[in-house]
Design an enzyme around this catalytic site. Structure first.
Site, PDB file in Angstrom:
ATOM      1  N   SER A  14     -24.703  39.087   9.485  1.00 59.38           N
ATOM      2  CA  SER A  14     -25.279  39.259  10.816  1.00 59.38           C
ATOM      3  C   SER A  14     -24.172  39.387  11.852  1.00 59.38           C
ATOM      4  CB  SER A  14     -26.179  38.071  11.159  1.00 59.38           C
ATOM      5  OG  SER A  14     -26.598  38.160  12.502  1.00 59.38           O
ATOM      6  N   HIS A  39     -26.272  43.637   9.478  1.00 60.74           N
ATOM      7  CA  HIS A  39     -27.514  43.333  10.174  1.00 60.74           C
ATOM      8  C   HIS A  39     -27.236  43.271  11.675  1.00 60.74           C
ATOM      9  CE1 HIS A  39     -31.666  41.920  10.090  1.00 60.74           C
ATOM     10  NE2 HIS A  39     -31.331  41.083  11.075  1.00 60.74           N
ATOM     11  N   ASP A  41     -28.819  42.620  15.253  1.00 63.30           N
ATOM     12  CA  ASP A  41     -29.931  42.004  15.967  1.00 63.30           C
ATOM     13  C   ASP A  41     -30.015  42.555  17.378  1.00 63.30           C
ATOM     14  OD1 ASP A  41     -31.030  40.123  14.040  1.00 63.30           O
ATOM     15  OD2 ASP A  41     -29.124  39.063  14.207  1.00 63.30           O
ATOM     16  N   MET A  43     -31.949  42.466  20.820  1.00 57.73           N
ATOM     17  CA  MET A  43     -32.835  41.582  21.576  1.00 57.73           C
ATOM     18  C   MET A  43     -32.892  42.032  23.035  1.00 57.73           C
ATOM     19  SD  MET A  43     -31.569  37.890  20.114  1.00 57.73           S
ATOM     20  CE  MET A  43     -31.072  37.682  18.399  1.00 57.73           C
ATOM     21  N   HIS A  74     -32.473  45.458  13.483  1.00 52.19           N
ATOM     22  CA  HIS A  74     -33.642  44.586  13.607  1.00 52.19           C
ATOM     23  C   HIS A  74     -34.025  44.539  15.078  1.00 52.19           C
ATOM     24  CE1 HIS A  74     -35.194  40.151  13.260  1.00 52.19           C
ATOM     25  NE2 HIS A  74     -36.167  40.995  13.544  1.00 52.19           N
ATOM     26  N   MET A  76     -35.856  43.232  17.940  1.00 53.76           N
ATOM     27  CA  MET A  76     -36.636  42.125  18.488  1.00 53.76           C
ATOM     28  C   MET A  76     -36.906  42.436  19.951  1.00 53.76           C
ATOM     29  SD  MET A  76     -34.702  38.949  16.613  1.00 53.76           S
ATOM     30  CE  MET A  76     -33.189  39.851  16.308  1.00 53.76           C
ATOM     31  N   MET A 145     -38.763  36.203   8.926  1.00 52.53           N
ATOM     32  CA  MET A 145     -37.979  35.314   9.768  1.00 52.53           C
ATOM     33  C   MET A 145     -38.197  33.874   9.298  1.00 52.53           C
ATOM     34  SD  MET A 145     -36.327  37.251  11.741  1.00 52.53           S
ATOM     35  CE  MET A 145     -35.565  35.895  12.645  1.00 52.53           C
ATOM     36  N   ASP A 183     -34.144  36.034   7.136  1.00 52.00           N
ATOM     37  CA  ASP A 183     -33.204  35.940   8.252  1.00 52.00           C
ATOM     38  C   ASP A 183     -33.483  34.655   9.018  1.00 52.00           C
ATOM     39  OD1 ASP A 183     -31.539  36.287  10.408  1.00 52.00           O
ATOM     40  OD2 ASP A 183     -32.541  38.070  11.194  1.00 52.00           O
TER      41      ASP A 183
END
Length: 227
Positions: A14, A39, A41, A43, A74, A76, A145, A183
């Site tokens: 990550s 990965h 993330d 957001m 990913h 979010m 998650m 994750d």
């Protein structure tokens, strides 16, 4: 790549735990150490209470790492369908959207597939698994998650283990091909638990980028915990 009872398990470092001031170098280090996928993330401060990175970071990583690096994005974020094409154009290899954020999930899945990227659907710890059963045959990855999303370094939610078992059984009984990715709170103390539950891919952050171990040493320790 890790191995559990002769079954391969991918490692997705990550980048949320990497050094943001040296992201390209840390991403390259993760791949050189043996990480399978990166990965990323994404957001927005609305779907989750944090703001991280977006399309410019993905584009920069693709430019730095080249075409072979697997960039697992990913999302979010709210209204993820508005940004699918932009992330694909930036270089995303896989785009995962949350079932909680995409009310027209079939349409979003089709949109991702049309870009040529792999399709992932993420589900939060408190969301019923029934919300993914209608689409799990249409996706490449179900991202489970195991913490509430938004921040790195959280503790694994113990109730997640049974949910992983349940999804593994559903996939196997229906002869599906979707991979199970987990994750949140995955590290030395939990890797064996999720491996036994049937995961195919683990996202590892704070137990990968560590102050007292190199990423390669972290992978060696993860494998040791698997036996």
């Amino acid at each position: 790549m890790l191995s559990y009872n002769q079954r391969p398990i991918r490692v997705s470092p990550s980048l949320l735990s990497a050094n943001f001031a040296a992201m390209g170098a840390d991403a390259a280090l993760a791949l050189a150490a043996g990480g399978d996928r990166l990965h990323i993330d994404v957001m927005d401060g609305r779907f989750v209470p944090n703001i991280t990175m977006g399309m410019p970071m993905v584009e920069a990583l693709r430019r730095t790492l080249g075409p072979q690096a697997y960039l697992d994005c990913h999302l979010m974020i709210v209204e993820p369908e508005r940004y699918v094409e932009a992330f694909a154009k930036a270089g995303a290899s896989q785009i995962s959207v949350h079932v909680e954020a995409s009310p027209h999930l079939h349409r979003t899945i089709q949109l991702i597939r049309a870009t040529g990227a792999h399709v992932g659907v993420a589900i939060n710890p408190a969301t019923s698994l029934h919300s993914i059963y209608e689409i799990i045959d249409q996706i490449d990855t179900v991202l489970m998650m195991t913490v509430n999303p938004g921040f790195g370094g959280q503790k694994y939610i113990l109730q997640s283990t049974q949910k992983i078992h349940t999804v593994r059984r559903f996939i196997d009984e229906h002869h599906l091909t979707a991979a199970i990715q987990v994750d949140g709170g995955i590290g030395f103390d939990t890797i064996a638990t999720v491996a036994a539950a049937g995961v195919d891919d683990v996202v590892v952050g704070s137990n990968f980028y560590m102050p007292d171990r190199t990423p390669q040493q972290a992978l060696v320790e993860l494998q040791r915990r698997l036996g």
